[in-house]
Design a protein around this motif. Structure first.
Motif, PDB file in Angstrom:
ATOM      1  N   PHE A 171       0.827  -1.207   0.000  1.00 49.96           N
ATOM      2  CA  PHE A 171       0.000   0.000   0.000  1.00 49.96           C
ATOM      3  C   PHE A 171       0.862   1.257   0.000  1.00 49.96           C
ATOM      4  O   PHE A 171       0.593   2.216  -0.733  1.00 49.96           O
ATOM      5  CB  PHE A 171      -0.925   0.010   1.219  1.00 49.96           C
ATOM      6  CG  PHE A 171      -1.581   1.344   1.441  1.00 49.96           C
ATOM      7  CD1 PHE A 171      -2.605   1.769   0.617  1.00 49.96           C
ATOM      8  CD2 PHE A 171      -1.147   2.178   2.463  1.00 49.96           C
ATOM      9  CE1 PHE A 171      -3.193   3.022   0.797  1.00 49.96           C
ATOM     10  CE2 PHE A 171      -1.724   3.412   2.653  1.00 49.96           C
ATOM     11  CZ  PHE A 171      -2.749   3.838   1.819  1.00 49.96           C
ATOM     12  N   ARG A 172       1.903   1.284   0.817  1.00 46.47           N
ATOM     13  CA  ARG A 172       2.775   2.465   0.869  1.00 46.47           C
ATOM     14  C   ARG A 172       3.434   2.714  -0.482  1.00 46.47           C
ATOM     15  O   ARG A 172       3.581   3.864  -0.910  1.00 46.47           O
ATOM     16  CB  ARG A 172       3.822   2.301   1.967  1.00 46.47           C
ATOM     17  CG  ARG A 172       3.247   2.422   3.375  1.00 46.47           C
ATOM     18  CD  ARG A 172       4.346   2.376   4.429  1.00 46.47           C
ATOM     19  NE  ARG A 172       3.814   2.490   5.772  1.00 46.47           N
ATOM     20  CZ  ARG A 172       3.524   3.645   6.370  1.00 46.47           C
ATOM     21  NH1 ARG A 172       3.723   4.780   5.735  1.00 46.47           N
ATOM     22  NH2 ARG A 172       3.049   3.653   7.599  1.00 46.47           N
ATOM     23  N   ASP A 173       3.835   1.641  -1.166  1.00 46.31           N
ATOM     24  CA  ASP A 173       4.410   1.801  -2.501  1.00 46.31           C
ATOM     25  C   ASP A 173       3.400   2.427  -3.459  1.00 46.31           C
ATOM     26  O   ASP A 173       3.734   3.338  -4.231  1.00 46.31           O
ATOM     27  CB  ASP A 173       4.859   0.448  -3.049  1.00 46.31           C
ATOM     28  CG  ASP A 173       6.113  -0.080  -2.373  1.00 46.31           C
ATOM     29  OD1 ASP A 173       6.812   0.719  -1.720  1.00 46.31           O
ATOM     30  OD2 ASP A 173       6.385  -1.293  -2.490  1.00 46.31           O
ATOM     31  N   ARG A 174       2.159   1.951  -3.397  1.00 46.03           N
ATOM     32  CA  ARG A 174       1.132   2.475  -4.308  1.00 46.03           C
ATOM     33  C   ARG A 174       0.774   3.916  -3.956  1.00 46.03           C
ATOM     34  O   ARG A 174       0.522   4.735  -4.853  1.00 46.03           O
ATOM     35  CB  ARG A 174      -0.103   1.579  -4.264  1.00 46.03           C
ATOM     36  CG  ARG A 174       0.147   0.199  -4.819  1.00 46.03           C
ATOM     37  CD  ARG A 174      -1.139  -0.575  -5.025  1.00 46.03           C
ATOM     38  NE  ARG A 174      -0.877  -1.934  -5.472  1.00 46.03           N
ATOM     39  CZ  ARG A 174      -1.818  -2.808  -5.805  1.00 46.03           C
ATOM     40  NH1 ARG A 174      -3.103  -2.463  -5.745  1.00 46.03           N
ATOM     41  NH2 ARG A 174      -1.494  -4.026  -6.190  1.00 46.03           N
ATOM     42  N   LEU A 175       0.747   4.226  -2.664  1.00 43.56           N
ATOM     43  CA  LEU A 175       0.452   5.600  -2.260  1.00 43.56           C
ATOM     44  C   LEU A 175       1.564   6.537  -2.716  1.00 43.56           C
ATOM     45  O   LEU A 175       1.300   7.639  -3.216  1.00 43.56           O
ATOM     46  CB  LEU A 175       0.278   5.669  -0.743  1.00 43.56           C
ATOM     47  CG  LEU A 175       0.024   7.063  -0.151  1.00 43.56           C
ATOM     48  CD1 LEU A 175      -1.188   7.730  -0.807  1.00 43.56           C
ATOM     49  CD2 LEU A 175      -0.162   6.968   1.361  1.00 43.56           C
ATOM     50  N   ASP A 176       2.822   6.127  -2.542  1.00 38.78           N
ATOM     51  CA  ASP A 176       3.945   6.952  -3.007  1.00 38.78           C
ATOM     52  C   ASP A 176       3.836   7.217  -4.501  1.00 38.78           C
ATOM     53  O   ASP A 176       4.057   8.345  -4.975  1.00 38.78           O
ATOM     54  CB  ASP A 176       5.272   6.247  -2.706  1.00 38.78           C
ATOM     55  CG  ASP A 176       5.677   6.347  -1.243  1.00 38.78           C
ATOM     56  OD1 ASP A 176       5.112   7.194  -0.523  1.00 38.78           O
ATOM     57  OD2 ASP A 176       6.548   5.562  -0.817  1.00 38.78           O
ATOM     58  N   THR A 177       3.499   6.182  -5.262  1.00 39.73           N
ATOM     59  CA  THR A 177       3.365   6.326  -6.715  1.00 39.73           C
ATOM     60  C   THR A 177       2.216   7.254  -7.068  1.00 39.73           C
ATOM     61  O   THR A 177       2.334   8.111  -7.959  1.00 39.73           O
ATOM     62  CB  THR A 177       3.144   4.950  -7.368  1.00 39.73           C
ATOM     63  OG1 THR A 177       4.242   4.099  -7.063  1.00 39.73           O
ATOM     64  CG2 THR A 177       2.998   5.072  -8.871  1.00 39.73           C
ATOM     65  N   ALA A 178       1.080   7.105  -6.364  1.00 40.95           N
ATOM     66  CA  ALA A 178      -0.087   7.945  -6.637  1.00 40.95           C
ATOM     67  C   ALA A 178       0.205   9.417  -6.319  1.00 40.95           C
ATOM     68  O   ALA A 178      -0.180  10.312  -7.073  1.00 40.95           O
ATOM     69  CB  ALA A 178      -1.282   7.462  -5.820  1.00 40.95           C
ATOM     70  N   LEU A 179       0.897   9.671  -5.210  1.00 36.03           N
ATOM     71  CA  LEU A 179       1.230  11.049  -4.834  1.00 36.03           C
ATOM     72  C   LEU A 179       2.196  11.663  -5.841  1.00 36.03           C
ATOM     73  O   LEU A 179       2.068  12.844  -6.210  1.00 36.03           O
ATOM     74  CB  LEU A 179       1.819  11.083  -3.431  1.00 36.03           C
ATOM     75  CG  LEU A 179       0.843  10.786  -2.284  1.00 36.03           C
ATOM     76  CD1 LEU A 179       1.574  10.755  -0.949  1.00 36.03           C
ATOM     77  CD2 LEU A 179      -0.277  11.825  -2.256  1.00 36.03           C
ATOM     78  N   ALA A 180       3.179  10.890  -6.273  1.00 37.60           N
ATOM     79  CA  ALA A 180       4.118  11.407  -7.276  1.00 37.60           C
ATOM     80  C   ALA A 180       3.382  11.762  -8.564  1.00 37.60           C
ATOM     81  O   ALA A 180       3.692  12.777  -9.212  1.00 37.60           O
ATOM     82  CB  ALA A 180       5.204  10.364  -7.553  1.00 37.60           C
ATOM     83  N   ARG A 181       2.383  10.962  -8.913  1.00 35.84           N
ATOM     84  CA  ARG A 181       1.636  11.200 -10.150  1.00 35.84           C
ATOM     85  C   ARG A 181       0.808  12.485 -10.061  1.00 35.84           C
ATOM     86  O   ARG A 181       0.808  13.304 -10.999  1.00 35.84           O
ATOM     87  CB  ARG A 181       0.731   9.997 -10.442  1.00 35.84           C
ATOM     88  CG  ARG A 181       0.053  10.052 -11.799  1.00 35.84           C
ATOM     89  CD  ARG A 181      -0.825   8.842 -12.033  1.00 35.84           C
ATOM     90  NE  ARG A 181      -0.040   7.616 -12.050  1.00 35.84           N
ATOM     91  CZ  ARG A 181      -0.158   6.637 -11.168  1.00 35.84           C
ATOM     92  NH1 ARG A 181      -1.033   6.738 -10.183  1.00 35.84           N
ATOM     93  NH2 ARG A 181       0.582   5.560 -11.263  1.00 35.84           N
ATOM     94  N   VAL A 182       0.101  12.692  -8.923  1.00 38.11           N
ATOM     95  CA  VAL A 182      -0.740  13.888  -8.828  1.00 38.11           C
ATOM     96  C   VAL A 182       0.101  15.150  -8.621  1.00 38.11           C
ATOM     97  O   VAL A 182      -0.310  16.240  -9.014  1.00 38.11           O
ATOM     98  CB  VAL A 182      -1.796  13.751  -7.707  1.00 38.11           C
ATOM     99  CG1 VAL A 182      -2.782  12.658  -8.033  1.00 38.11           C
ATOM    100  CG2 VAL A 182      -1.167  13.531  -6.350  1.00 38.11           C
TER     101      VAL A 182
END
Length: 318
Positions: A171-182
């Motif tokens: 989950f932390r990996d996906r959240l980091d990726t999502a934040l970088a994208r936005v």
């Protein structure tokens, strides 16, 4: 040696099977090549790698599939030619009237896990070819089992064993990726921190098996409330988190919260009892509630606990 190198260097099983094919093709005449793997659960064969004509179902063309089953159930190497096919009551495919097949079982300490099947239209396979392929099959089994182990270990590191959901690390990996994208493209991300009300009571009343059944059922309902592009994860215990990516407005997150609450209005069948399960949900939005992972998680967690302080417990509806 080539197969051993492939077992260590191939990125996944598909790449490994391809390298095995290329290696064996340097040793024996190979027009068609298939790897069949037996499911440990159902006993059925799947065909993760095949280099031969396919029929409309996507399974190996006959007689390849029938020959794989023959080798699997006999657990012995077998050589066939076109003349022997009618005697075996196996259908001939187009272009198979002058073909030869060689199949060997993939045998491990757990039994036969699959089959290697070769087809040649250039020359018949000899006993020496069979011995060579048997020797190679031992290396193939070792390589396949190693790759399967790595895949299981990777999944265990990224997914919750009980529910099959992504775990905290994933989950932390996906959240980091999502934040970088936005941050790069703009937009919003929402976090929903979900906790079951009085989960301990369920465990105490219906035992840990009942609690596990409840957690699996909750994971399934949450997953059906979001898009495929969103993430539902289990952080531990009875705590779940939902990551909503690419939402336009804060109202989008509220609609998902309402959808989740509506889904859990329907009682859940746990340990042969019908239970009303309450949820406490805390929400945090990027960028309104913070621009870092820790800030967003803390904000959503704090709001969840404010909701939880209002109480609520599962009620037996029987």
């Amino acid at each position: 040696y080539s197969i051993s190198e492939a077992a260590h260097g191939a990125k996944d099983l598909a790449a490994l099977y391809q390298q095995i094919h290329l290696t064996i093709a340097q040793l024996l005449p190979v027009d068609d090549f298939i790897v069949a793997i037996r499911s440990a659960a159902s006993g059925e064969l799947s065909y993760p790698y095949q280099a031969l004509a396919l029929d409309s179902t996507g399974l190996p063309a006959e007689p390849a599939a029938s020959l794989c089953f023959s080798v699997l159930h006999g657990a012995q190497p077998l050589r066939f030619n076109a003349d022997s096919m009618p005697a075996l009551a196996l259908p001939l495919g187009d272009g198979d009237t002058h073909a030869w097949w060689l199949g060997v079982p993939l045998s491990s300490s757990e039994g036969v896990i699959g089959v290697l099947l070769l087809k040649s239209t250039a020359a018949p396979y000899t006993e020496k070819d069979q011995e060579l392929l048997q020797f190679v099959s031992v290396q193939v089994v070792t390589a396949i089992e190693r790759k399967q182990l790595y895949a299981r270990l990777h999944r265990m590191a990224q997914y919750d064993e009980l529910t099959g959901l992504p775990n905290r690390a994933c989950f932390r990996d996906r959240l980091d990726t999502a934040l970088a994208r936005v941050r790069r493209n703009g937009g919003r991300v929402a976090l929903l921190y979900v906790d079951l009300d009085r989960f301990k009571q369920v465990n105490d009343t219906y035992g840990h098996s009942g609690g596990d059944q409840l957690l699996r059922a909750v994971a399934d309902r949450l997953t059906h409330c979001v898009r495929d592009t969103d993430t539902v994860a289990r952080l531990g215990g009875d705590e779940f988190v939902v990551l909503l990516e690419s939402i336009a407005e804060a109202e989008d997150a509220r609609r998902v919260v309402d959808k989740i609450r509506a889904a859990f209005e329907e009682p859940m069948q746990i340990a042969e009892h019908s239970l009303d399960i309450g949820l406490s949900i805390g929400t945090a939005l990027y960028p309104e509630d913070g621009d870092a992972e820790a800030q967003l998680l803390k904000q959503a967690d704090d709001r969840m606990y404010l909701m939880k302080a209002r109480g609520g417990q599962p009620q037996d509806c029987d």
